[in-house]
Design a protein around this motif. Structure first.
Motif, mmCIF file in Angstrom:
data_model
loop_
_atom_site.group_PDB
_atom_site.id
_atom_site.type_symbol
_atom_site.label_atom_id
_atom_site.label_comp_id
_atom_site.label_asym_id
_atom_site.label_seq_id
_atom_site.Cartn_x
_atom_site.Cartn_y
_atom_site.Cartn_z
ATOM 1 N N CYS A 262 0.844 -1.192 0.000
ATOM 2 C CA CYS A 262 0.000 0.000 0.000
ATOM 3 C C CYS A 262 0.878 1.240 0.000
ATOM 4 N N SER A 263 0.365 2.289 -0.641
ATOM 5 C CA SER A 263 1.109 3.534 -0.658
ATOM 6 C C SER A 263 0.389 4.597 0.162
ATOM 7 N N PHE A 264 1.142 5.237 1.028
ATOM 8 C CA PHE A 264 0.643 6.389 1.788
ATOM 9 C C PHE A 264 1.496 7.591 1.395
ATOM 10 N N PRO A 265 1.132 8.232 0.253
ATOM 11 C CA PRO A 265 2.009 9.265 -0.301
ATOM 12 C C PRO A 265 2.164 10.509 0.588
ATOM 13 N N HIS A 266 1.302 10.654 1.612
ATOM 14 C CA HIS A 266 1.411 11.852 2.458
ATOM 15 C C HIS A 266 2.132 11.600 3.769
ATOM 16 N N THR A 267 2.814 10.451 3.845
ATOM 17 C CA THR A 267 3.524 10.092 5.075
ATOM 18 C C THR A 267 4.446 11.212 5.573
ATOM 19 N N GLU A 268 5.217 11.801 4.637
ATOM 20 C CA GLU A 268 6.198 12.799 5.086
ATOM 21 C C GLU A 268 5.550 14.099 5.574
ATOM 22 N N TYR A 269 4.256 14.258 5.286
ATOM 23 C CA TYR A 269 3.554 15.466 5.747
ATOM 24 C C TYR A 269 2.783 15.218 7.046
ATOM 25 N N ALA A 270 2.773 13.970 7.502
ATOM 26 C CA ALA A 270 1.938 13.619 8.662
ATOM 27 C C ALA A 270 2.426 14.287 9.941
ATOM 28 N N ILE A 271 3.724 14.226 10.186
ATOM 29 C CA ILE A 271 4.246 14.813 11.437
ATOM 30 C C ILE A 271 4.101 16.342 11.414
ATOM 31 N N PRO A 272 4.459 17.009 10.315
ATOM 32 C CA PRO A 272 4.203 18.461 10.296
ATOM 33 C C PRO A 272 2.721 18.795 10.533
ATOM 34 N N ALA A 273 1.812 18.078 9.877
ATOM 35 C CA ALA A 273 0.378 18.354 10.067
ATOM 36 C C ALA A 273 -0.029 18.091 11.506
ATOM 37 N N TYR A 274 0.483 17.008 12.039
ATOM 38 C CA TYR A 274 0.169 16.655 13.426
ATOM 39 C C TYR A 274 0.596 17.760 14.384
ATOM 40 N N TYR A 275 1.825 18.243 14.236
ATOM 41 C CA TYR A 275 2.299 19.263 15.177
ATOM 42 C C TYR A 275 1.529 20.558 15.057
ATOM 43 N N LEU A 276 1.049 20.875 13.872
ATOM 44 C CA LEU A 276 0.245 22.088 13.708
ATOM 45 C C LEU A 276 -1.120 21.919 14.374
ATOM 46 N N VAL A 277 -1.787 20.801 14.109
ATOM 47 C CA VAL A 277 -3.118 20.579 14.687
ATOM 48 C C VAL A 277 -3.022 20.446 16.213
ATOM 49 N N ALA A 278 -2.103 19.600 16.672
ATOM 50 C CA ALA A 278 -2.012 19.325 18.112
ATOM 51 C C ALA A 278 -1.623 20.568 18.907
ATOM 52 N N THR A 279 -0.654 21.335 18.389
ATOM 53 C CA THR A 279 -0.214 22.499 19.168
ATOM 54 C C THR A 279 -1.253 23.609 19.138
ATOM 55 N N ALA A 280 -1.962 23.751 18.006
ATOM 56 C CA ALA A 280 -3.021 24.764 17.949
ATOM 57 C C ALA A 280 -4.074 24.454 19.013
ATOM 58 N N GLU A 281 -4.487 23.184 19.069
ATOM 59 C CA GLU A 281 -5.497 22.802 20.052
ATOM 60 C C GLU A 281 -4.940 22.923 21.468
ATOM 61 N N ALA A 282 -3.663 22.574 21.633
ATOM 62 C CA ALA A 282 -3.042 22.659 22.959
ATOM 63 C C ALA A 282 -2.969 24.102 23.444
ATOM 64 N N SER A 283 -2.688 25.029 22.524
ATOM 65 C CA SER A 283 -2.545 26.425 22.967
ATOM 66 C C SER A 283 -3.864 26.932 23.542
ATOM 67 N N ALA A 284 -4.983 26.445 22.991
ATOM 68 C CA ALA A 284 -6.289 26.810 23.544
ATOM 69 C C ALA A 284 -6.580 26.024 24.824
ATOM 70 N N ASN A 285 -6.334 24.716 24.789
ATOM 71 C CA ASN A 285 -6.646 23.876 25.950
ATOM 72 C C ASN A 285 -5.849 24.260 27.197
ATOM 73 N N LEU A 286 -4.595 24.662 27.001
ATOM 74 C CA LEU A 286 -3.752 24.953 28.157
ATOM 75 C C LEU A 286 -3.895 26.396 28.659
ATOM 76 N N ALA A 287 -4.775 27.156 28.000
ATOM 77 C CA ALA A 287 -5.032 28.519 28.472
ATOM 78 C C ALA A 287 -5.686 28.506 29.853
ATOM 79 N N ARG A 288 -6.345 27.391 30.188
ATOM 80 C CA ARG A 288 -7.052 27.335 31.468
ATOM 81 C C ARG A 288 -6.108 27.303 32.670
ATOM 82 N N PHE A 289 -4.841 26.995 32.428
ATOM 83 C CA PHE A 289 -3.902 26.942 33.561
ATOM 84 C C PHE A 289 -3.306 28.328 33.763
ATOM 85 N N ASP A 290 -4.007 29.128 34.565
ATOM 86 C CA ASP A 290 -3.638 30.538 34.719
ATOM 87 C C ASP A 290 -3.510 30.950 36.178
ATOM 88 N N GLY A 291 -3.580 29.981 37.084
ATOM 89 C CA GLY A 291 -3.395 30.301 38.499
ATOM 90 C C GLY A 291 -4.621 30.871 39.192
#
Lengths: 476, 97
Positions: A294-323
């Motif tokens: 099987c071919s997964f031609p977008h393999t090399e783009y998976a980690i970049p896409a992952y870090y963009l999606v995950a960190t964007a969501e994390a920046s919002a989710n972790l806003a709640r930790f404000d003391g």
């Protein structure tokens, strides 16, 4: 009584063994081993023994018992358990005591499992080695010079060192399968929506899933069975009926078409990992499976896409930790804005700060389309690649990681090299499909090697059946 | 992609983070490397592709409009760094002239 499978423990308990004795044996193992391994952040000895005695009493009285009655379970420290700390491996939550149970914990209690403690992790699940825990160092029980993997490294180390037969982890990009592979245990990420995220501290909400870790496929299936299913408190929880994972687990799976992802088999894959994977594949072929490339031609783009999606969501989710409502509060602040900034800057570690910064950047005006939105489009491409593959094959088989466990400090100076450790696991999270890692051998240094099976969404019963089949063939 | 200290400081401020001088140096270096790496997705032509926001379509979640027990004020305040009279206490935020 430690070091056996959950199935054997359940048989022993049904045959007159007490849960109190079983839990005592595991607590003893924790006392003897965990000073060296460092898997646990909290061990609730009194609470665990109390739960065990309650279950023994129910059993003696002939009351109905849950599916994991009397079995000790460890829980990753980003999942809330009433009365125990939920630190997420962070200084910012070092003193947070949870006032409620996550849905998975409620279900473990309904299954009469015994919760023995909370396990170490990369801070807020951001990492692939557990080295980013701000609270403790966890080593690989197989060889203490090597990392256990991460971010659920405490859970996989606890299972590997026989301190518990079962543990819960969480996966955003590979945080269950990768450490399971490094520690030589079974780890599984369910279909997105299969397990409620209520009570799991959010990192990347569209990717996060809680999943089981066990010594064998059967144990992992039993743990997932106990916690899976719809929950009204999680709007992303699927309505699909949770499948029966146990009845047909050991049945002959019939004809199988196994897909091998060509892009995973090129440069960067360690020779010994490749050889162990090939042996597992050969065993499957010898048992009648047909192999399809099987071919997964977008393999090399998976980690970049992952870090963009995950960190964007994390920046919002972790806003709640404000003391304000919980978490560390700085004593250096002169006004409210400074209190937020100082509390967060003192409380978060460097990797968490890096990811919040990246997430903030890629959600900001002028960069949103090019980064976040395009990353979501790459996700669509990867989902399409899976659909194309699953039109041909029943299951995809790959190495779980390109290498075996690495040494402490080997990747902490270069964030991108750490990210690449998740290259084979991250696509299942982006597409929301279920995936499982099981041990298939060891390298010349004795470090475990894992193989990953991936099936279409909501086909966990088939995934576990195929994993059980593979486990038997590899063990022969 | 070139990232300078000012860019790091700007986004840190937006995220309610503050870095020491050394941290800013390190962060500027790492952040540039990470951005160059993730910018790889710009190689793809994605003009006709729909963005995935949810991996599957769930039915809208509805429940009967009934009250349920919460954790209560005492438990909700138990982890707060500072409280007073059943409220969360924070530093003064309104300037008095």
């Amino acid at each position: 009584m430690t070091g056996t499978t959950v199935k054997d423990m359940l048989t022993a308990l049904a045959g007159g063994e007490t849960s109190e004795a079983l839990v005592q044996a595991h607590l003893k193992q924790i006392r003897e081993r965990d000073e060296a391994v460092g898997a646990f952040l909290t061990v609730d000895e009194d609470g665990a023994l109390q739960q065990a005695r309650d279950i023994d009493r129910k059993r003696a009285a002939g009351e109905p018992l849950g599916s994991l009655a009397g079995i000790p379970v460890a829980v990753k420290d980003n999942i809330n358990v009433t009365g125990l700390k939920t630190t997420c491996g962070s200084k910012i939550l070092a003193d947070f005591v949870s006032p409620y149970d996550a849905t998975v914990i409620q279900r473990l209690r309904e299954a009469d499992a015994v919760i023995v403690g909370k396990t170490n992790m990369d801070e807020f699940a951001m990492g692939s080695s557990t080295e980013y825990s701000a609270l403790k160092k966890t080593v690989n029980p197989v060889n203490p010079d090597y990392v256990p993997g991460g971010s659920s490294g405490g859970s996989t180390a606890a299972v590997r060192a026989d301190m518990v037969p079962l543990a819960l982890g969480s996966s955003t990009g590979g945080s269950i399968r990768q450490p399971a592979s490094f520690c030589g245990v079974v780890g599984m990420k369910p279909t997105y929506g299969r397990v409620s995220r209520y009570g799991l501290t959010a990192y990347g909400s569209s990717l996060d899933q809680i999943g089981p870790i066990a010594r064998d496929v059967d144990g992992a299936a039993r743990l997932l069975q106990a916690v899976a299913g719809h929950d009204d408190r999680d709007t992303t929880s699927a309505y699909d009926e949770a499948p029966d994972l146990i009845t047909d687990l050991e049945k002959d799976p019939g004809p199988i078409k196994v897909g091998v992802i060509d892009e995973f088999m090129g440069d960067g894959l360690d020779d010994e990992v490749r050889a162990a994977f090939q042996t597992a594949l050969d065993r499957l072929t010898a048992a009648g499976a047909e192999v399809v490339h099987c071919s997964f031609p977008h393999t090399e783009y998976a980690i970049p896409a992952y870090y963009l999606v995950a960190t964007a969501e994390a920046s919002a989710n972790l806003a709640r930790f404000d003391g304000v409502r919980y978490s560390h509060r700085s004593t250096e602040a002169r006004n409210l804005k400074e209190m937020y900034t100082h509390s967060r800057s003192e409380g978060f570690g460097p990797e968490v700060k890096r990811r919040i910064l990246l997430g903030t950047y890629c959600l900001s005006s002028g960069y949103y389309e090019g980064f976040y939105l395009n990353a979501q489009k790459v996700r669509t491409k990867i989902i399409n690649d899976f659909q194309t593959a699953f039109a041909e094959v029943d299951v995809l088989l790959s190495p779980t990681c390109p290498t075996t466990a690495f040494k402490f400090g080997e990747k902490t100076d270069d964030p991108v090299s750490m990210y690449l450790s998740d290259i084979y696991t991250v696509m299942a999270n982006l597409a929301g499909v279920p995936a499982l890692s099981l041990p298939v051998g060891a390298d010349s240094k004795g470090l475990p090697i894992g193989a990953q099976l991936i099936t279409p969404r909501f086909t966990e019963a088939r995934l576990f059946q195929l994993a059980c089949h593979t486990e038997k063939l590899v063990g022969e | 992609m070139n990232i300078d200290r000012q860019t790091v400081e700007h986004y840190a401020k937006l995220a309610n983070l503050a870095f020491s001088k050394e941290e800013t140096e390190r962060m500027t270096h790492d952040f540039g490397n990470i951005l160059n790496y993730v910018a790889k997705i710009s190689e793809l032509d994605l003009s006709d592709v729909e963005a995935t926001t949810h991996v599957f379509e769930n039915r809208p979640l509805v429940r009967p409009d009934e009250t349920a027990e919460g954790i209560g004020a005492k438990a909700a305040l138990a982890n707060a760094p500072d409280t007073e009279a059943g409220h969360f206490l924070v530093p003064k935020m309104i300037k008095v002239r």
